[in-house]
Design a protein around this motif. Structure first.
Motif, short mmCIF file in Angstrom:
data_model
loop_
_atom_site.label_atom_id
_atom_site.label_comp_id
_atom_site.label_asym_id
_atom_site.label_seq_id
_atom_site.Cartn_x
_atom_site.Cartn_y
_atom_site.Cartn_z
N LYS A 54 45.30 31.59 49.89
CA LYS A 54 45.96 31.16 51.13
C LYS A 54 47.46 31.47 51.08
CE LYS A 54 43.07 27.01 51.70
NZ LYS A 54 42.01 27.32 52.61
N GLY A 112 43.91 15.59 49.82
CA GLY A 112 43.65 16.97 49.44
C GLY A 112 44.05 18.00 50.48
N LYS A 113 43.59 17.79 51.71
CA LYS A 113 43.86 18.80 52.76
C LYS A 113 45.37 18.89 53.03
CE LYS A 113 39.45 19.35 53.62
NZ LYS A 113 38.70 20.35 52.93
N LEU A 172 36.55 27.81 46.51
CA LEU A 172 37.67 27.40 45.64
C LEU A 172 38.04 28.51 44.67
CD1 LEU A 172 36.43 23.76 44.89
CD2 LEU A 172 38.35 24.37 46.36
N VAL A 174 44.92 11.31 46.08
CA VAL A 174 45.17 12.64 46.64
C VAL A 174 44.76 12.70 48.10
CG1 VAL A 174 44.86 15.12 46.25
CG2 VAL A 174 44.33 13.52 44.42
N GLY A 192 54.96 21.64 42.35
CA GLY A 192 54.51 20.31 41.93
C GLY A 192 54.40 19.43 43.15
N TYR A 241 51.88 22.35 49.85
CA TYR A 241 52.08 23.47 48.90
C TYR A 241 52.63 24.67 49.67
CZ TYR A 241 50.48 27.17 45.54
OH TYR A 241 50.38 28.24 44.68
N PRO A 284 46.18 25.60 41.43
CA PRO A 284 45.30 24.44 41.27
C PRO A 284 43.84 24.89 41.36
CG PRO A 284 46.33 24.44 43.44
CD PRO A 284 46.97 25.53 42.67
N PHE A 285 43.62 25.94 42.15
CA PHE A 285 42.33 26.65 42.22
C PHE A 285 42.66 27.98 42.91
CE2 PHE A 285 42.85 23.76 45.75
CZ PHE A 285 42.58 24.52 46.88
N SER A 324 47.69 18.17 50.90
CA SER A 324 48.37 18.75 49.73
C SER A 324 48.40 20.28 49.83
CB SER A 324 47.71 18.30 48.42
OG SER A 324 46.48 18.97 48.21
N VAL A 325 47.36 20.84 50.44
CA VAL A 325 47.32 22.30 50.61
C VAL A 325 48.44 22.74 51.54
CG1 VAL A 325 45.94 24.18 51.61
CG2 VAL A 325 44.85 22.48 50.10
N PRO A 370 37.29 14.42 45.85
CA PRO A 370 37.13 15.86 46.10
C PRO A 370 37.83 16.73 45.05
CG PRO A 370 37.69 14.73 48.13
CD PRO A 370 37.76 13.70 47.03
N GLU A 408 51.90 15.37 33.24
CA GLU A 408 51.72 14.25 34.16
C GLU A 408 50.56 13.39 33.68
OE1 GLU A 408 50.36 15.58 38.15
OE2 GLU A 408 50.95 17.55 37.44
N ALA A 423 26.58 23.89 47.70
CA ALA A 423 26.20 25.27 47.40
C ALA A 423 27.12 25.77 46.30
CB ALA A 423 26.36 26.13 48.64
N MET A 466 43.56 28.45 46.62
CA MET A 466 44.88 28.01 47.09
C MET A 466 45.85 29.19 47.10
SD MET A 466 46.71 25.30 47.98
CE MET A 466 47.79 26.22 49.04
P1 HMG Z 1 36.68 19.87 49.70
O1 HMG Z 1 36.79 19.13 50.97
O2 HMG Z 1 35.71 19.34 48.72
O3 HMG Z 1 36.31 21.37 49.89
O4 HMG Z 1 38.11 19.84 49.02
P2 HMG Z 1 36.21 22.22 51.25
O5 HMG Z 1 35.08 21.73 52.06
O6 HMG Z 1 37.58 22.32 51.88
O7 HMG Z 1 35.80 23.61 50.64
C1 HMG Z 1 36.67 24.31 49.82
C2 HMG Z 1 36.64 25.79 50.25
O8 HMG Z 1 35.31 26.28 49.98
C3 HMG Z 1 36.89 26.00 51.76
O9 HMG Z 1 37.59 27.24 51.87
C4 HMG Z 1 35.47 26.15 52.32
O10 HMG Z 1 35.40 26.91 53.51
C5 HMG Z 1 34.79 26.90 51.16
P3 HMG Z 1 38.78 27.38 52.94
O11 HMG Z 1 38.15 27.19 54.26
O12 HMG Z 1 39.79 26.28 52.61
O13 HMG Z 1 39.35 28.75 52.68
N1 HMG Z 1 33.32 26.73 51.13
C6 HMG Z 1 32.48 27.74 50.95
N2 HMG Z 1 32.68 29.08 50.78
C7 HMG Z 1 31.57 29.88 50.62
N3 HMG Z 1 30.29 29.39 50.64
C8 HMG Z 1 30.05 28.07 50.79
C9 HMG Z 1 31.17 27.19 50.97
N4 HMG Z 1 31.30 25.85 51.16
C10 HMG Z 1 32.63 25.58 51.26
N5 HMG Z 1 28.80 27.62 50.79
C11 HMG Z 1 40.27 20.28 48.21
C12 HMG Z 1 38.99 20.91 48.75
C13 HMG Z 1 41.22 21.39 47.78
C14 HMG Z 1 40.92 19.44 49.29
C15 HMG Z 1 39.92 19.37 46.99
O14 HMG Z 1 39.37 20.17 45.96
C16 HMG Z 1 41.08 18.60 46.44
O15 HMG Z 1 41.43 17.53 46.93
N6 HMG Z 1 41.72 19.09 45.34
C17 HMG Z 1 42.82 18.42 44.68
C18 HMG Z 1 44.14 18.68 45.37
C19 HMG Z 1 44.59 20.11 45.23
O16 HMG Z 1 44.21 20.82 44.31
N7 HMG Z 1 45.49 20.54 46.12
C20 HMG Z 1 46.06 21.87 46.07
C21 HMG Z 1 47.50 21.90 46.54
S1 HMG Z 1 48.47 20.65 45.78
C22 HMG Z 1 48.79 21.25 44.17
O17 HMG Z 1 48.55 22.39 43.89
C23 HMG Z 1 49.35 20.30 43.17
C24 HMG Z 1 48.39 19.83 42.11
O18 HMG Z 1 48.17 20.84 41.17
C25 HMG Z 1 48.95 18.58 41.44
C26 HMG Z 1 50.36 18.60 40.91
O19 HMG Z 1 51.28 19.25 41.38
O20 HMG Z 1 50.55 17.83 39.99
C27 HMG Z 1 47.04 19.42 42.65
#
Ligand code: HMG
Length: 445
Positions: A253, A208-209, A39, A206, A363, A215, A246-247, A211-212, A159, A83, A31, A250
């Motif tokens: 939260k 992902g979960k 996100l 990654v 990071g 953070y 990252p989005f 990593s959140v 993801p 990176e 969706a 995040m």
């Molecule tokens: P996912 O499993 O695809 O997504 O991965 P999801 O199912 O968790 O959905 C995301 C959000 O959308 C959730 O919100 C859902 O409820 C919502 P939440 O419950 O978490 O608040 N959602 C909806 N909302 C409204 N209507 C809908 C709907 N469907 C779902 N229909 C994940 C998400 C972040 C895990 C993935 O994108 C990922 O792996 N990302 C990469 C890692 C990342 O960014 N981590 C962040 C922390 S680590 C960091 O910041 C460091 C980084 O920048 C790297 C570095 O330091 O170098 C990544």
């Protein structure tokens, strides 16, 4: 010595745009609201085939030096945070320095060049290095150029693919800065974590979960550590809270957890008590599980209070606007958040001189850092000089098939013959490979 901080800043976005709700979501069977609401992302920026971390970084640095009237002799140090480096020995700053020497008279032979790595926090670490170099009196009156540049691409079907982005932020660190002065006080939260890493590979592995959660845990630690040296943080002390983004979801939260922490034992907690009760204290619970459950219930209720919503809308939301339109730029991300917040104050006609920012960098791997910045007298000129809106508006809109081609073009393991989508115009462009496998660049008039 006067204060040290960011004297000027420029942003360069990758020149292609992928619409997440319209173009990406349907192909993923998602969706659109998962992106726009969950996100909090609407689009990602991508590099065209002739763009990479060097061209984006050099273009941002070139514009910054030109705008500030600087010559190579004014720069005593170039640090690149990334990176997405493609060489284990030769730093990206040498390539960027080489690009700048193509367009400025003189050379950068006396500038100390390096590369910083610690996932996304490396941009802030490079600012630290420059700050310390100036404070130590080793700069001989010269400024430092810090460039945070990344192509934040994930493997297809990971993801993380939803959160990609590409762009560079160039910052001039100097005495008596025009934009923001940095606090000496800092807080750290750092631990050996395996949540996001690239062990000899281009795209990250990654969890992902996890990593959140990492953070949030490290950011909390950094906040507590900051308070040891900077004193208790109060919710109303800061005009903006730019955090690593990252989005935007995040930061949503992180925002409520930070607010819970900084309102504990304050009048705000007392005022909210009638509506949602007081914050649970661990001493009142027999086990950790019951305490955590009560804490989570309190946090959910806090999120819905008008008091919190108003704080979030005023302090955090303005920092997320650019991120919604470009995705994650890794090392540049927190610096994009700062610009986004200040830009919104400028657009609202607010006088921000003397106001304070609580800056939270992060990071993976993992480390968070918290410090404070004070907005300086010439901030408005610096923010008004940015052309990021024009850059964003002129990005080429990718179809899904074109996105697949561009991803392949930047994937070291794919052979790709895809043509460029845009034409370089008064900017640096990738110009092929040299005999030792080095990348070559030229300024296209
Ligand atoms: P996912 O499993 O695809 O997504 O991965 P999801 O199912 O968790 O959905 C995301 C959000 O959308 C959730 O919100 C859902 O409820 C919502 P939440 O419950 O978490 O608040 N959602 C909806 N909302 C409204 N209507 C809908 C709907 N469907 C779902 N229909 C994940 C998400 C972040 C895990 C993935 O994108 C990922 O792996 N990302 C990469 C890692 C990342 O960014 N981590 C962040 C922390 S680590 C960091 O910041 C460091 C980084 O920048 C790297 C570095 O330091 O170098 C990544």
């Amino acid at each position: 010595m006067t204060g040290v901080g960011i004297d000027g800043i420029e942003i360069h976005t990758g020149k292609l745009r992928l619409d997440l709700a319209e173009t990406f979501a349907p192909e993923m069977g998602d969706a659109p609201e998962k992106y726009t609401k969950g996100l909090g992302l609407h689009a990602s920026s991508f590099p065209d085939t002739y763009e990479d971390i060097v061209t984006m970084g050099a273009n941002a640095a070139h514009r910054l030096m030109k705008r500030k009237g600087l010559e190579p002799d004014d720069i005593g140090r170039i640090d690149v945070a990334t990176e997405s480096a493609f060489d284990h020995s030769k730093p990206v700053s040498t390539y960027i320095g080489g690009c700048l020497e193509q367009v400025f008279d003189g050379d950068l032979h006396h500038a100390n060049k390096g590369e910083r790595k610690f996932a996304c926090v490396a941009g802030t670490q490079s600012i630290d290095d420059a700050y310390n170099w100036i404070k130590a009196g080793r700069n001989r009156g010269r400024a430092a150029l810090v460039v945070a540049t990344d192509t934040a691409l994930y493997a297809r079907d990971d993801p993380g693919e939803a959160t990609q982005g590409a762009g560079a932020v160039a910052m001039l660190i100097d005495e008596d800065p025009d934009l923001v002065e940095l606090s000496t006080e800092q807080g750290y939260g750092s631990a050996d974590e395996t949540d996001f890493l690239k062990p000899q590979q281009q795209f990250p592995s990654v969890d992902g979960k996890r990593s959140v959660n990492v953070y949030l845990a490290r950011m909390r630690e950094a906040l507590v550590d900051y308070e040891q040296v900077g004193g208790k943080i109060h919710a109303e002390d800061f005009r903006l809270g730019p955090f690593h983004t990252p989005f935007p979801g995040m930061v949503r939260k992180a925002g409520v957890l930070a607010y819970r922490h900084i309102t504990r034992d304050t009048d705000i907690e007392d005022e909210l008590a009638e509506e949602i009760g007081r914050q649970p204290r661990s001493e009142a619970f027999e086990d950790d599980e019951a305490y955590m459950e009560a804490l989570s219930e309190y946090t959910d209720a806090l999120k819905d209070t008008e008091r919190y919503r108003e704080w979030y809308e005023r302090t955090i939301d303005p920092t997320l606007d650019l991120s919604r339109r470009v995705g994650n730029w890794y090392t540049g991300s927190v610096h994009v958040a700062r610009v986004s917040g200040l830009k919104s104050l400028a657009e609202a006609g607010e006088d921000a001189v003397g106001k304070r920012l609580l800056v939270g960098s992060y990071g993976s791997g993992a480390q968070a850092e918290i410090h404070v910045e004070t907005v300086q007298e010439n901030w408005l000129e610096e923010i008004d000089a940015l052309n990021i809106d024009e850059q964003l508006a002129s990005r080429y809109e990718l179809s899904f098939e074109e996105y697949e081609d561009v991803h392949d073009a930047h994937n070291y393991d794919e052979e790709s013959a895809v043509e460029e989508f845009t034409t370089p115009d008064a900017e640096f462009a990738f110009d092929g490979w040299g005999r030792m496998g080095e990348r070559k660049y030229r300024f296209v008039e």
